[in-house]
Design an enzyme around this catalytic site. Structure first.
Site, PDB file in Angstrom:
ATOM      1  N   ASP A 226       1.060  77.915 -17.656  1.00 11.48           N
ATOM      2  CA  ASP A 226       0.223  76.755 -17.338  1.00 11.48           C
ATOM      3  C   ASP A 226       1.058  75.471 -17.376  1.00 11.48           C
ATOM      4  OD1 ASP A 226      -2.128  75.311 -16.805  1.00 11.48           O
ATOM      5  OD2 ASP A 226      -2.539  75.012 -18.928  1.00 11.48           O
TER       6      ASP A 226
ATOM      7  N   LYS B 162      -6.021  70.893  -3.163  1.00 10.25           N
ATOM      8  CA  LYS B 162      -5.613  72.117  -3.865  1.00 10.25           C
ATOM      9  C   LYS B 162      -4.115  72.404  -3.700  1.00 10.25           C
ATOM     10  CE  LYS B 162     -10.111  74.375  -3.390  1.00 10.25           C
ATOM     11  NZ  LYS B 162     -10.868  75.451  -2.730  1.00 10.25           N
TER      12      LYS B 162
END
Lengths: 248, 248
Positions: B167, B213
């Protein structure tokens, strides 16, 4: 190194299994001081159970703990107390400690190592959590209080800390069904950030089992269930302990 | 609370962006003592940069750091040093500190909060890592040394700690392309466990951008690339700072 580890733990029934706490233990919990419960016993061969309340737990965390703890037993007609549908799972600071003799082994095998979710000495600073399992309904519930050392975006919990708890809850759930297991896949959708200091619910449900594979779904919500923070699916694969210790 | 935070940071260019270190800074690094570089300056408004070497770094971590650091500049024909294809990214213990004036703000806004990956005082105990980005090739590389407090299965890194670094690396990469961003999805396949104490490479590559995105792929391998530990895809969505501070 790994081979000597394998020899050391040869004969263990399970390393990753989390033995459930029986109802009588749940009953005694409620009559004891919360502060006392979280203190480890000196010279004890029993590891400290981090899933018991400590001074850092806020009112919401304690309220939910009491709620699920009450479900760990049910009264019969004769006012006799019997095991309920839920069971609280103890939580140690090394997975090795779940094994018989694990407390001693953890002092000689990589003694400085600590479970990622239990590596802080300061209560309330990072992950404060307790898991309850309902084997009849194939469900697991975790109450999490997210401390100030879990920050990602300013004032909110790090996506990796959420992933860590999802892995922990679903992995514990899977190991209750078919121990031991290793995580094979985590697929996580982040819907809404979690403010630091929040108490949230993490619920996992069994989707299906196919041979060595266990499929589990998980969601993280506000404690009243009105806000969905995160959704996830997880896949676990049953393994042998030697497979794990030899590095897979 | 969140609204007052939003007022406080009003006017910030970016909170989640990680400003790249220019080539001259990379050059001065190599001529200085490694020990000296990691020590924070007293009374400085500059936050401590945790991506610089410290005494806990092992030979493999240092070797790879030097390798990528050397790529931060290139010599021209006249032996003049110019910016190279890679850039080292500084790393602070709160994302707030990337903003102008963030060091001071971090003392008044949830001052105890710490970035999940930089919340330990003891060097080498948890995550030791440094990120380099190559904007031309749309790639990011992270060198990670996994400390003893990241344990999951006995002797191995917790799946949540691996997810945390994935992440972090993919999120930093995405924020270099379109800041600020929030993680929307992480899909992680765990192929082979990582022994505690290992140094591994985490590489992320841009797959595509579609409006707000950003799709990124990531893999975790041994430092020689021969062993694949983990593969992942990540989706990030561009957001406004007020959206973040108000809880999404």
């Amino acid at each position: 190194m790994a081979r000597s580890l394998a020899r050391l733990v040869k004969g263990f029934q399970s390393i990753t299994a989390l033995p459930a706490v029986a109802a009588p233990a749940c009953a005694s919990l409620r009559s004891a001081s919360l502060r006392t419960m979280a203190v480890p016993l000196p010279f004890s061969s029993k590891p400290r159970d981090f899933s018991l309340p400590n001074v850092s737990w806020g009112p919401e965390m304690l309220r939910l703990y009491e709620f699920y703890n009450n479900l760990c037993e049910r009264e019969t007609e004769g006012a006799e107390k019997r095991r309920g549908p839920w069971q609280r799972l103890p939580s140690y600071n090394r997975s090795l400690k779940y094994a018989t003799g694990g407390v001693y082994l953890s002092k000689i095998i990589q003694s400085k190592a600590r479970l990622f979710t239990r590596n802080m000495r300061n209560p309330g600073a990072a992950f404060e959590y307790v898991l309850f399992v309902n084997k009849e309904e194939q469900r697991c519930v975790c109450i999490l209080q997210a401390g100030h050392l879990l920050e990602g975006p300013p004032g909110h919990v790090h996506g990796g800390a959420i992933a860590t708890m999802i892995d922990t809850v679903t992995g514990t759930h899977a190991s209750q069904l078919c121990e031991p297991v290793m995580t094979a896949n985590l697929n996580i959708n982040y819907r809404s950030p979690i403010p630091l200091g929040s108490t949230v619910l993490i619920e996992s449900t069994l989707d299906r089992k196919e041979g060595k594979k266990t499929y589990i779904s998980c969601k993280v919500t506000s404690t009243d269930g009105s806000k969905l923070h995160t959704e996830a699916t997880a896949l676990f694969v049953s393994i042998s302990i030697s497979h794990l210790l030899l590095g897979g």
